[in-house]
Design a protein around this motif. Sequence first.
Motif, short mmCIF file in Angstrom:
data_model
loop_
_atom_site.label_atom_id
_atom_site.label_comp_id
_atom_site.label_asym_id
_atom_site.label_seq_id
_atom_site.Cartn_x
_atom_site.Cartn_y
_atom_site.Cartn_z
N ARG A 57 0.77 -1.16 0.06
CA ARG A 57 -0.01 0.11 0.00
C ARG A 57 1.02 1.24 -0.03
O ARG A 57 0.47 2.35 -0.53
N ALA A 58 1.93 1.08 0.69
CA ALA A 58 3.06 2.31 0.77
C ALA A 58 3.58 2.70 -0.47
O ALA A 58 3.76 3.82 -1.09
N ILE A 141 -6.00 11.63 1.77
CA ILE A 141 -5.51 10.44 1.67
C ILE A 141 -6.66 9.32 2.59
O ILE A 141 -6.68 9.98 3.79
N CYS A 142 -7.20 8.50 2.40
CA CYS A 142 -8.05 7.55 3.03
C CYS A 142 -7.60 6.30 2.74
O CYS A 142 -8.42 5.50 1.79
N LEU A 170 -6.98 10.17 -2.48
CA LEU A 170 -6.38 8.95 -2.57
C LEU A 170 -6.98 7.74 -1.88
O LEU A 170 -6.99 8.01 -0.52
N LEU A 171 -7.50 7.02 -2.32
CA LEU A 171 -8.75 5.93 -1.59
C LEU A 171 -7.99 4.70 -1.69
O LEU A 171 -7.77 4.15 -2.91
N SER A 172 -7.75 4.02 -1.00
CA SER A 172 -7.74 2.42 -0.61
C SER A 172 -8.82 1.55 0.30
O SER A 172 -8.71 2.24 1.36
N THR A 173 -9.17 0.66 -0.21
CA THR A 173 -10.24 -0.14 0.69
C THR A 173 -10.06 -1.69 -0.01
O THR A 173 -9.52 -1.88 -1.16
N PRO A 174 -10.29 -2.83 0.76
CA PRO A 174 -10.29 -3.98 0.33
C PRO A 174 -11.45 -4.13 -0.63
O PRO A 174 -12.40 -3.49 -0.66
N GLY A 175 -11.16 -5.04 -1.49
CA GLY A 175 -12.02 -5.37 -2.77
C GLY A 175 -12.97 -6.41 -2.09
O GLY A 175 -13.16 -6.76 -0.81
N ILE A 176 -13.72 -7.32 -2.78
CA ILE A 176 -14.54 -8.61 -2.43
C ILE A 176 -13.93 -9.78 -3.03
O ILE A 176 -13.74 -9.80 -4.11
N SER A 177 -13.49 -10.42 -1.92
CA SER A 177 -12.58 -11.87 -2.38
C SER A 177 -12.59 -12.76 -1.22
O SER A 177 -12.94 -12.26 -0.09
N GLY A 193 -15.72 -5.50 2.10
CA GLY A 193 -14.92 -4.64 1.47
C GLY A 193 -15.96 -4.13 0.28
O GLY A 193 -17.09 -3.90 0.62
N TYR A 194 -15.56 -3.67 -0.81
CA TYR A 194 -16.22 -2.99 -1.90
C TYR A 194 -15.97 -3.48 -3.16
O TYR A 194 -14.63 -3.58 -3.56
N SER A 195 -16.93 -3.50 -4.22
CA SER A 195 -16.51 -3.66 -5.31
C SER A 195 -16.31 -2.37 -6.21
O SER A 195 -16.62 -1.35 -5.54
N LEU A 196 -15.75 -2.32 -7.21
CA LEU A 196 -15.60 -1.03 -7.89
C LEU A 196 -16.73 -0.34 -8.14
O LEU A 196 -16.87 0.76 -8.28
N GLU A 197 -17.92 -0.99 -8.48
CA GLU A 197 -19.11 -0.40 -8.95
C GLU A 197 -19.72 0.11 -7.62
O GLU A 197 -20.20 1.28 -7.88
N GLU A 198 -19.90 -0.46 -6.70
CA GLU A 198 -20.32 0.03 -5.29
C GLU A 198 -19.69 1.45 -4.92
O GLU A 198 -20.08 2.13 -4.51
N MET A 199 -18.02 1.28 -5.00
CA MET A 199 -17.42 2.34 -4.54
C MET A 199 -17.54 3.57 -5.42
O MET A 199 -17.84 4.61 -4.98
#
Length: 212
Positions: A57-58, A141-142, A170-177, A193-199
């Motif tokens: 992530r960094a 940053i989030c 600048l956003l980072s979250t877990p996806g769905i997996s 987490g979030y799907s790209l469509e949901e986010m």
Amino acid sequence: MLTAIMLDKFNPFGNEVRFLNITISTATNTRFNLKGKSLTKKILRFTGLPHFGARLRAFYLNKLLNSLDAPQSILDAGCGIGLNSFLAARKGFRVTGVDNDKEKIMIAEKMLSLTKYPNAGFVYGDVTKMEFKDESFSSIICFEVLEHIDEDKKALSEISRVLKRNGTLLLSTPGISFISRVNQKAKHHVREGYSLEEMSEKLHDVGLEITR
């Protein structure tokens, strides 16, 4: 190849963490401290933290920050112990970190007092109801925060409010997996987490659009 680049040319967070002499709780409630461990601190200074997820992530945050013009005002929303804030401060940005965990803010302020970045600061506060004025920050940053917040829509609304017009999130979250489902329990996330469509939809609802 990516791992090799990170190890050889990128040593995130070691410069600040090496100053700690107190116990830290990780996202999985593992507790560790560096008191009296001088050799470990020296190694951290040159290699950075060994945690692969944090390094990855960094690595990407570093690249994203390089695409922004410095100096400018940046909010680190949900800053934790301030590691992303320090990364931005080293690049010359004016950074304010906010988090609702008083212990983590205390740790961030301790590292700040020893590293002496004049362009960084930390405040205790709730990302869903921040006390900053409208359009206070050029960028925000989030990283790995929204999955911890029940009222994620309120958090995004607040982020949109304090971000300047044409500013950058600048956003980072877990996806769905499968991994995100495991991490939801292990790391006490309130959602997988979030799907790209949901986010994309959530961001659109608060006046933000994905550009990259």
